[in-house]
Design an enzyme around this catalytic site. Sequence first.
Site, mmCIF file in Angstrom:
data_model
loop_
_atom_site.group_PDB
_atom_site.id
_atom_site.type_symbol
_atom_site.label_atom_id
_atom_site.label_comp_id
_atom_site.label_asym_id
_atom_site.label_seq_id
_atom_site.Cartn_x
_atom_site.Cartn_y
_atom_site.Cartn_z
ATOM 1 N N HIS A 215 -48.220 65.942 96.449
ATOM 2 C CA HIS A 215 -49.465 65.702 97.180
ATOM 3 C C HIS A 215 -50.439 66.875 97.101
ATOM 4 O O HIS A 215 -51.607 66.669 96.769
ATOM 5 C CB HIS A 215 -49.247 65.244 98.615
ATOM 6 C CG HIS A 215 -50.546 64.730 99.168
ATOM 7 N ND1 HIS A 215 -51.059 63.503 98.821
ATOM 8 C CD2 HIS A 215 -51.490 65.316 99.925
ATOM 9 C CE1 HIS A 215 -52.251 63.351 99.367
ATOM 10 N NE2 HIS A 215 -52.538 64.432 100.047
ATOM 11 N N TYR A 219 -54.911 68.060 95.645
ATOM 12 C CA TYR A 219 -55.981 68.955 96.106
ATOM 13 C C TYR A 219 -56.235 70.066 95.091
ATOM 14 O O TYR A 219 -57.325 70.622 95.050
ATOM 15 C CB TYR A 219 -55.668 69.482 97.519
ATOM 16 C CG TYR A 219 -55.572 68.324 98.474
ATOM 17 C CD1 TYR A 219 -56.664 67.471 98.646
ATOM 18 C CD2 TYR A 219 -54.389 68.011 99.124
ATOM 19 C CE1 TYR A 219 -56.579 66.352 99.454
ATOM 20 C CE2 TYR A 219 -54.299 66.903 99.943
ATOM 21 C CZ TYR A 219 -55.395 66.069 100.102
ATOM 22 O OH TYR A 219 -55.313 64.954 100.891
ATOM 23 N N HIS A 366 -56.341 53.098 94.450
ATOM 24 C CA HIS A 366 -56.707 54.296 95.222
ATOM 25 C C HIS A 366 -56.922 55.501 94.304
ATOM 26 O O HIS A 366 -57.942 56.179 94.369
ATOM 27 C CB HIS A 366 -55.599 54.581 96.249
ATOM 28 C CG HIS A 366 -55.568 55.982 96.776
ATOM 29 N ND1 HIS A 366 -56.558 56.492 97.590
ATOM 30 C CD2 HIS A 366 -54.669 57.003 96.604
ATOM 31 C CE1 HIS A 366 -56.269 57.751 97.899
ATOM 32 N NE2 HIS A 366 -55.134 58.074 97.310
ATOM 33 N N PHE A 367 -55.959 55.741 93.398
ATOM 34 C CA PHE A 367 -56.083 57.035 92.709
ATOM 35 C C PHE A 367 -57.060 57.023 91.529
ATOM 36 O O PHE A 367 -57.426 58.089 91.040
ATOM 37 C CB PHE A 367 -54.725 57.669 92.376
ATOM 38 C CG PHE A 367 -53.853 56.986 91.369
ATOM 39 C CD1 PHE A 367 -54.187 56.953 90.036
ATOM 40 C CD2 PHE A 367 -52.641 56.432 91.769
ATOM 41 C CE1 PHE A 367 -53.350 56.363 89.113
ATOM 42 C CE2 PHE A 367 -51.793 55.828 90.851
ATOM 43 C CZ PHE A 367 -52.154 55.793 89.515
ATOM 44 N N HIS A 368 -57.511 55.823 91.125
ATOM 45 C CA HIS A 368 -58.589 55.852 90.125
ATOM 46 C C HIS A 368 -59.943 56.110 90.794
ATOM 47 O O HIS A 368 -60.891 56.504 90.120
ATOM 48 C CB HIS A 368 -58.611 54.557 89.304
ATOM 49 C CG HIS A 368 -57.529 54.553 88.255
ATOM 50 N ND1 HIS A 368 -56.244 54.177 88.512
ATOM 51 C CD2 HIS A 368 -57.542 54.946 86.949
ATOM 52 C CE1 HIS A 368 -55.505 54.305 87.421
ATOM 53 N NE2 HIS A 368 -56.268 54.775 86.453
ATOM 54 N N ARG A 429 -47.027 47.854 91.311
ATOM 55 C CA ARG A 429 -47.581 48.784 90.328
ATOM 56 C C ARG A 429 -46.493 49.063 89.287
ATOM 57 O O ARG A 429 -45.349 48.626 89.451
ATOM 58 C CB ARG A 429 -48.013 50.089 91.007
ATOM 59 C CG ARG A 429 -46.856 50.873 91.582
ATOM 60 C CD ARG A 429 -47.277 52.109 92.359
ATOM 61 N NE ARG A 429 -47.712 53.199 91.493
ATOM 62 C CZ ARG A 429 -47.692 54.494 91.847
ATOM 63 N NH1 ARG A 429 -47.241 54.872 93.028
ATOM 64 N NH2 ARG A 429 -48.127 55.419 91.038
ATOM 65 N N ARG A 430 -46.849 49.798 88.226
ATOM 66 C CA ARG A 430 -45.873 50.267 87.235
ATOM 67 C C ARG A 430 -44.966 49.142 86.722
ATOM 68 O O ARG A 430 -43.764 49.328 86.571
ATOM 69 C CB ARG A 430 -44.997 51.365 87.840
ATOM 70 C CG ARG A 430 -45.786 52.584 88.235
ATOM 71 C CD ARG A 430 -44.928 53.615 88.906
ATOM 72 N NE ARG A 430 -45.478 54.940 88.689
ATOM 73 C CZ ARG A 430 -44.918 56.052 89.105
ATOM 74 N NH1 ARG A 430 -43.788 56.021 89.748
ATOM 75 N NH2 ARG A 430 -45.479 57.217 88.858
#
Length: 546
Positions: A215, A219, A366-368, A429-430
């Site tokens: 995580h 950042y 979310h992460f795109h 996913r995946r």
Amino acid sequence: MKVEGYLRNIVLAHIIIAIASISVGIFFGLLQVLSRSNILPISNSLYYQGLTIHGVLNAVVFTTFFIVGYLYILTETSLKEKLNKNLVYLSFVVMLLGTLLAAYALLTNQASVLYTFYPPLKAHPTFYIGATLLIVGSWIAILNTVITFLRWRKKNPGVKTPGPMVGVISTYAVWFLATIGVAIEALFLLIPWSLGLVKEINPTLARTLFWWFGHPLVYFWLLPAYITWYYIIPKVAGGKLYSSLAARIAFIMFIVFSVPVGLHHQYSDPGITNIYKGIHAFFTLMVAIPSLITAFTVAASLEYAGRQRGGNGLFGWWIKLPWGNYLFAYAISGMIAFIFGGISGIVNASYNMNQVVHNTSWIPGHFHLTLGSAVFLTFLGLSLYLLNKLYGKRVFSNKLGVLGAYSWLIGVLIFSWGMMQLGRAGIPRRTNLAFSPYITPEERFLMVIAAVGGTIMFISFILFLINFFGTLFGRKEENVEAVELDYAEAYHEENNLSPIWDNWKVWIGIAVLLIIINYSPVFYDVFRATYFVEGGYLPQSPIPVK
Ligand code: HAS
């Protein structure tokens, strides 16, 4: 500030490796989305190999190379102090060696373990050794930065750390504290296991160590984008940074809260007490606060810029912003996507709502919007900007840059919407869904929508590549002697700053303390569950894995 030729060249080498990696990675991204939607089905073997290449090259190699190179320039230009040349070279060589080793395992299909490399999925040893070397190389860059900063401090007693350097220190502090977790995982679990020196591995321990790293890693990606949004974009927009203290507090909060939150990726894992999952959920929401501070401070900075450019009224200043400037276009597109990325992050972080979205297509949605837009777009804009600032190269086509940025924004919004709707319907996913018999026509339709978005994203990246190479091989506008980045002045300057806001030992110390408090009981649980039968969660220990 005169930046020596060797540093310009090595930063360029970092950028080129970053762009080369992401080019390969993005190609496999297109394959994933086309296969999942059954438009261009691929075999499961290629799917998982491609998914691992996509994740590792985009999320780890692209980001690490770009960030280390960018942070060198930020360090020298904000401190006006030289880095150590030998350490710059050494770091680069070690990182490159690590990347080549990992690439060998990936490209020969001996490391289809996805970028999270959870055991019992096992990769060829060169994959783990390569990843470890990449991290060690980045540690050498940190050492170099620390030495340079301490020298600057000695020469400038009582002078507060310049704003961009606050961002550099925070980025590296987060990265160093994060990578301790994954280094322990690689050195004591994965490498001995993959070399056949030990026969068994503890998957829960490995996952927990991975997320100690996984995580805060996000950042490490985000903070260099924030440095750009705080300290460069306001000037490019014709304004000022609204509050330098707000920026400083946001960066410090990232140092403190980024690491002790990893369990929000493990809410569904057995063998870890729910109380600590709840505590990590609380801290995850704490680490969203500096992003909210950023949203308001950057928006205020842009409002100031828009009004300086003649914008009036509640929204009139929006129109006046330099939407037609390539760097602004890349950054603002990243910011707009990040509003939705942030909201979906809060959903993920909420312990109960996570049960709905965990391991579904919602997560790539979310992460795109976060990594794949806020960070990625800012870095694309910056790579053109740095070619201009380091070598005086005229950006090949401003229009292409603007088009590339906004088309990606449109593409990613379509893609992520499709993926998130699928996630809400429980689609995993995946998973290579091309051949799945259980997909309904409605779900297949959403997959096609995601594929349309993904294809637009791919095309917009091609536009970027044309622009990047056009700029790289294009003509020089001027001979650059001094590298001057467009650092914005502050509208509210932090005069009479209390020394506490410039004391990095204190904040890093608090971060270490929080890691110890938030992780000690978790590791106690993980060991108890797997190594001690009595009172544990599993009937036998450790879990035998062949
Ligand atoms: Fe996340 C999963 C929670 C931020 C990346 N995240 C992932 C994964 C990745 C990732 C790669 O709690 C997948 C990992 C895997 O493979 O399993 N994430 C959060 C939360 C935040 C967050 C709470 N994530 C990020 C960032 C990433 C990133 C940043 C990359 C860079 N994430 C999670 C959770 C999971 C997760 C769970 C696990 C889910 C599961 O079950 O597996 C927050 O930090 C977000 C805070 C952000 C905001 C938005 C602020 C908005 C700004 C823009 C302002 C706009 C302006 C423009 C100024 C509150 C700063 C104005 C416009 C004008 C015109 C004026």
